[in-house]
Design a protein around this motif. Structure first.
Motif, PDB file in Angstrom:
ATOM      1  N   MET A  21       0.841  -1.169   0.000  1.00  0.00           N
ATOM      2  CA  MET A  21       0.000   0.000   0.000  1.00  0.00           C
ATOM      3  C   MET A  21       0.892   1.239   0.000  1.00  0.00           C
ATOM      4  SD  MET A  21      -2.543   1.643   2.845  1.00  0.00           S
ATOM      5  CE  MET A  21      -3.689   0.428   3.185  1.00  0.00           C
ATOM      6  N   PRO A  22       0.593   2.230  -0.872  1.00  0.00           N
ATOM      7  CA  PRO A  22       1.435   3.428  -0.902  1.00  0.00           C
ATOM      8  C   PRO A  22       1.301   4.233   0.386  1.00  0.00           C
ATOM      9  CG  PRO A  22      -0.453   3.686  -2.356  1.00  0.00           C
ATOM     10  CD  PRO A  22      -0.477   2.273  -1.838  1.00  0.00           C
ATOM     11  N   ASP A  23       2.386   4.906   0.727  1.00  0.00           N
ATOM     12  CA  ASP A  23       2.365   5.758   1.914  1.00  0.00           C
ATOM     13  C   ASP A  23       1.454   6.956   1.661  1.00  0.00           C
ATOM     14  OD1 ASP A  23       4.219   4.084   3.112  1.00  0.00           O
ATOM     15  OD2 ASP A  23       5.905   5.212   2.320  1.00  0.00           O
ATOM     16  N   MET A  24       0.619   7.249   2.632  1.00  0.00           N
ATOM     17  CA  MET A  24      -0.321   8.357   2.510  1.00  0.00           C
ATOM     18  C   MET A  24       0.107   9.492   3.444  1.00  0.00           C
ATOM     19  SD  MET A  24      -2.569   7.495   0.282  1.00  0.00           S
ATOM     20  CE  MET A  24      -3.850   8.677   0.557  1.00  0.00           C
ATOM     21  N   PRO A  25       0.063  10.707   2.937  1.00  0.00           N
ATOM     22  CA  PRO A  25       0.391  11.834   3.821  1.00  0.00           C
ATOM     23  C   PRO A  25      -0.741  12.117   4.796  1.00  0.00           C
ATOM     24  CG  PRO A  25      -0.245  12.640   1.665  1.00  0.00           C
ATOM     25  CD  PRO A  25      -0.238  11.133   1.577  1.00  0.00           C
ATOM     26  N   THR A  26      -0.376  12.597   5.956  1.00  0.00           N
ATOM     27  CA  THR A  26      -1.342  13.122   6.911  1.00  0.00           C
ATOM     28  C   THR A  26      -0.929  14.555   7.223  1.00  0.00           C
ATOM     29  OG1 THR A  26      -0.103  12.262   8.801  1.00  0.00           O
ATOM     30  CG2 THR A  26      -1.875  10.889   7.953  1.00  0.00           C
ATOM     31  N   TYR A  27      -1.904  15.347   7.567  1.00  0.00           N
ATOM     32  CA  TYR A  27      -1.659  16.764   7.804  1.00  0.00           C
ATOM     33  C   TYR A  27      -2.129  17.132   9.195  1.00  0.00           C
ATOM     34  CZ  TYR A  27      -1.153  16.743   2.770  1.00  0.00           C
ATOM     35  OH  TYR A  27      -0.743  16.468   1.496  1.00  0.00           O
ATOM     36  N   TRP A  28      -1.363  17.996   9.845  1.00  0.00           N
ATOM     37  CA  TRP A  28      -1.778  18.521  11.132  1.00  0.00           C
ATOM     38  C   TRP A  28      -1.062  19.808  11.449  1.00  0.00           C
ATOM     39  CZ3 TRP A  28       2.241  17.815  14.806  1.00  0.00           C
ATOM     40  CH2 TRP A  28       3.106  16.761  14.570  1.00  0.00           C
ATOM     41  N   VAL A  29      -1.580  20.478  12.438  1.00  0.00           N
ATOM     42  CA  VAL A  29      -0.997  21.734  12.912  1.00  0.00           C
ATOM     43  C   VAL A  29      -0.384  21.467  14.270  1.00  0.00           C
ATOM     44  CG1 VAL A  29      -1.502  24.092  13.665  1.00  0.00           C
ATOM     45  CG2 VAL A  29      -2.609  23.154  11.616  1.00  0.00           C
ATOM     46  N   GLN A  30       0.872  21.850  14.418  1.00  0.00           N
ATOM     47  CA  GLN A  30       1.549  21.756  15.701  1.00  0.00           C
ATOM     48  C   GLN A  30       1.540  23.143  16.333  1.00  0.00           C
ATOM     49  OE1 GLN A  30       3.218  18.963  17.428  1.00  0.00           O
ATOM     50  NE2 GLN A  30       2.728  20.555  18.917  1.00  0.00           N
TER      51      GLN A  30
END
Length: 83
Positions: A1-10
């Motif tokens: 399975m391809p790596d999927m990006p995740t997004y967040w705010v630190q």
């Protein structure tokens, strides 16, 4: 399975004279990460919009700061890779 990006705010806060990471806010994409970090910045010392790519085991492979507002520590992305 391809790596999927995740997004967040630190979000960063001041503790004992240093800027340190505090809350993480998950978001749905790059534009939302940038907008949320920008909106948070007037109320905190720093905020960063991040994109993380993890491997199948959940380990972070890459981190990218999409946008940084305020005094984001210059070595912050590397600390995520060491965790």
């Amino acid at each position: 399975m391809p790596d999927m990006p995740t997004y967040w705010v630190q979000v960063f806060e001041r503790a004992e004279g240093r800027v340190v990471p505090s809350r993480r806010i998950p978001v749905s994409g790059q534009a939302e990460a940038r907008a949320t970090a920008a909106a948070m910045f007037p109320t905190v010392p720093a905020a960063a919009a991040l994109c993380l790519v993890s491997d199948d085991d959940g380990r972070i492979c890459t981190t990218t700061i999409i946008a940084a507002f305020g005094d984001v520590p210059h070595d912050y992305p590397e600390t995520l890779l060491q965790a």
